[in-house]
Design a protein around this motif. Sequence first.
Motif, PDB file in Angstrom:
ATOM      1  N   PRO A 101       0.825  -1.207   0.000  1.00 53.06           N
ATOM      2  CA  PRO A 101       0.000   0.000   0.000  1.00 53.06           C
ATOM      3  C   PRO A 101       0.862   1.260   0.000  1.00 53.06           C
ATOM      4  CG  PRO A 101      -0.074  -1.071   2.143  1.00 53.06           C
ATOM      5  CD  PRO A 101       0.688  -1.989   1.226  1.00 53.06           C
ATOM      6  N   VAL A 102       0.336   2.292  -0.612  1.00 55.68           N
ATOM      7  CA  VAL A 102       1.035   3.575  -0.673  1.00 55.68           C
ATOM      8  C   VAL A 102       0.864   4.253   0.675  1.00 55.68           C
ATOM      9  CG1 VAL A 102       1.180   5.780  -1.863  1.00 55.68           C
ATOM     10  CG2 VAL A 102       0.599   3.725  -3.132  1.00 55.68           C
ATOM     11  N   GLY A 103       1.960   4.715   1.232  1.00 57.01           N
ATOM     12  CA  GLY A 103       1.921   5.321   2.551  1.00 57.01           C
ATOM     13  C   GLY A 103       1.434   6.757   2.522  1.00 57.01           C
ATOM     14  N   LEU A 104       1.239   7.305   3.710  1.00 59.70           N
ATOM     15  CA  LEU A 104       0.749   8.674   3.854  1.00 59.70           C
ATOM     16  C   LEU A 104       1.718   9.676   3.244  1.00 59.70           C
ATOM     17  CD1 LEU A 104      -1.260  10.714   5.062  1.00 59.70           C
ATOM     18  CD2 LEU A 104       0.124  10.679   7.143  1.00 59.70           C
ATOM     19  N   VAL A 105       3.013   9.491   3.517  1.00 61.25           N
ATOM     20  CA  VAL A 105       4.009  10.420   2.981  1.00 61.25           C
ATOM     21  C   VAL A 105       4.027  10.362   1.463  1.00 61.25           C
ATOM     22  CG1 VAL A 105       6.465  10.988   2.919  1.00 61.25           C
ATOM     23  CG2 VAL A 105       5.411  10.279   5.067  1.00 61.25           C
ATOM     24  N   ASP A 106       3.908   9.164   0.893  1.00 59.00           N
ATOM     25  CA  ASP A 106       3.877   9.038  -0.562  1.00 59.00           C
ATOM     26  C   ASP A 106       2.667   9.755  -1.144  1.00 59.00           C
ATOM     27  OD1 ASP A 106       6.188   7.517  -0.609  1.00 59.00           O
ATOM     28  OD2 ASP A 106       5.096   5.631  -0.367  1.00 59.00           O
ATOM     29  N   ARG A 107       1.514   9.569  -0.516  1.00 57.50           N
ATOM     30  CA  ARG A 107       0.307  10.242  -1.011  1.00 57.50           C
ATOM     31  C   ARG A 107       0.431  11.746  -0.911  1.00 57.50           C
ATOM     32  NH1 ARG A 107      -2.717   6.163   1.928  1.00 57.50           N
ATOM     33  NH2 ARG A 107      -3.075   7.742   3.514  1.00 57.50           N
ATOM     34  N   LEU A 108       0.971  12.236   0.204  1.00 58.65           N
ATOM     35  CA  LEU A 108       1.146  13.683   0.359  1.00 58.65           C
ATOM     36  C   LEU A 108       2.152  14.228  -0.653  1.00 58.65           C
ATOM     37  CD1 LEU A 108       1.159  14.091   4.242  1.00 58.65           C
ATOM     38  CD2 LEU A 108      -0.637  14.749   2.633  1.00 58.65           C
ATOM     39  N   THR A 109       3.213  13.474  -0.891  1.00 55.73           N
ATOM     40  CA  THR A 109       4.209  13.910  -1.866  1.00 55.73           C
ATOM     41  C   THR A 109       3.608  13.971  -3.263  1.00 55.73           C
ATOM     42  OG1 THR A 109       5.938  12.904  -0.531  1.00 55.73           O
ATOM     43  CG2 THR A 109       6.493  13.412  -2.790  1.00 55.73           C
ATOM     44  N   LEU A 110       2.837  12.958  -3.628  1.00 57.62           N
ATOM     45  CA  LEU A 110       2.193  12.963  -4.941  1.00 57.62           C
ATOM     46  C   LEU A 110       1.196  14.115  -5.065  1.00 57.62           C
ATOM     47  CD1 LEU A 110       1.601   9.142  -5.440  1.00 57.62           C
ATOM     48  CD2 LEU A 110       3.165  10.603  -6.722  1.00 57.62           C
ATOM     49  N   ARG A 111       0.427  14.338  -4.000  1.00 58.95           N
ATOM     50  CA  ARG A 111      -0.548  15.429  -4.027  1.00 58.95           C
ATOM     51  C   ARG A 111       0.144  16.783  -4.145  1.00 58.95           C
ATOM     52  NH1 ARG A 111      -5.270  15.039   0.156  1.00 58.95           N
ATOM     53  NH2 ARG A 111      -5.669  13.266  -1.183  1.00 58.95           N
ATOM     54  N   LEU A 112       1.241  16.955  -3.399  1.00 63.10           N
ATOM     55  CA  LEU A 112       1.992  18.202  -3.476  1.00 63.10           C
ATOM     56  C   LEU A 112       2.583  18.395  -4.868  1.00 63.10           C
ATOM     57  CD1 LEU A 112       3.325  20.685  -2.135  1.00 63.10           C
ATOM     58  CD2 LEU A 112       5.254  19.183  -1.562  1.00 63.10           C
ATOM     59  N   GLY A 113       3.135  17.323  -5.440  1.00 58.27           N
ATOM     60  CA  GLY A 113       3.689  17.419  -6.788  1.00 58.27           C
ATOM     61  C   GLY A 113       2.631  17.795  -7.805  1.00 58.27           C
ATOM     62  N   LEU A 114       1.463  17.178  -7.699  1.00 54.92           N
ATOM     63  CA  LEU A 114       0.375  17.506  -8.623  1.00 54.92           C
ATOM     64  C   LEU A 114      -0.079  18.942  -8.439  1.00 54.92           C
ATOM     65  CD1 LEU A 114      -1.577  16.493 -10.764  1.00 54.92           C
ATOM     66  CD2 LEU A 114      -3.101  15.766  -8.931  1.00 54.92           C
ATOM     67  N   TRP A 115      -0.165  19.387  -7.205  1.00 51.57           N
ATOM     68  CA  TRP A 115      -0.566  20.777  -6.940  1.00 51.57           C
ATOM     69  C   TRP A 115       0.455  21.748  -7.532  1.00 51.57           C
ATOM     70  CZ3 TRP A 115       1.675  24.680  -3.900  1.00 51.57           C
ATOM     71  CH2 TRP A 115       0.887  25.807  -3.721  1.00 51.57           C
ATOM     72  N   LEU A 116       1.743  21.454  -7.350  1.00 51.43           N
ATOM     73  CA  LEU A 116       2.778  22.336  -7.890  1.00 51.43           C
ATOM     74  C   LEU A 116       2.738  22.376  -9.415  1.00 51.43           C
ATOM     75  CD1 LEU A 116       5.790  21.509  -5.555  1.00 51.43           C
ATOM     76  CD2 LEU A 116       4.541  23.663  -5.689  1.00 51.43           C
ATOM     77  N   LEU A 117       2.534  21.217 -10.053  1.00 50.36           N
ATOM     78  CA  LEU A 117       2.436  21.187 -11.512  1.00 50.36           C
ATOM     79  C   LEU A 117       1.232  21.976 -12.010  1.00 50.36           C
ATOM     80  CD1 LEU A 117       3.366  17.495 -12.341  1.00 50.36           C
ATOM     81  CD2 LEU A 117       4.623  19.539 -12.997  1.00 50.36           C
ATOM     82  N   THR A 118       0.099  21.812 -11.341  1.00 52.55           N
ATOM     83  CA  THR A 118      -1.115  22.541 -11.731  1.00 52.55           C
ATOM     84  C   THR A 118      -0.921  24.043 -11.559  1.00 52.55           C
ATOM     85  OG1 THR A 118      -2.396  20.651 -10.995  1.00 52.55           O
ATOM     86  CG2 THR A 118      -3.596  22.682 -11.361  1.00 52.55           C
TER      87      THR A 118
END
Length: 88
Positions: free
Chosen positions: A27-44
Motif C-alpha cells: 500500500p502507498v503510505g501517507l508520505v507518498d500520497r502527500l508527496t504525490l498530491r503536493l507534486g500535482l498541486w505544484l504542476l497545476t
Amino acid sequence: MSTLPTRAPQHTAATPTVSLPTIVDRPVGLVDRLTLRLGLWLLTRHAARVHVIELRTTSAHRARVQDAERSQRERDWYRTASLMRPTI
C-alpha cells in the motif's frame, strides 16, 4: 548499390537505457500520497501561471503588431496624400 545516404548501424549497447521504477505490491503510505498530491498541486499551479503569462505575452504581441500596422497605414496615407496634393 544505392548511393542514397544512410545512417551507420547503431549498436544496441550504445543506446541509453531508461530505468523504470519497479512496481511493488504494498500500500502507498501517507508520505507518498502527500508527496504525490503536493507534486500535482505544484504542476497545476505552474501550468496556470504559465497560461496567464502566455495570455499576457500573446496580448502584448498582438497589440504591438496592430500598432505597427496602424502606423504603416498612416504613413502610407500621408505619403499618398502628399503625392496627390495639387502643385501651386
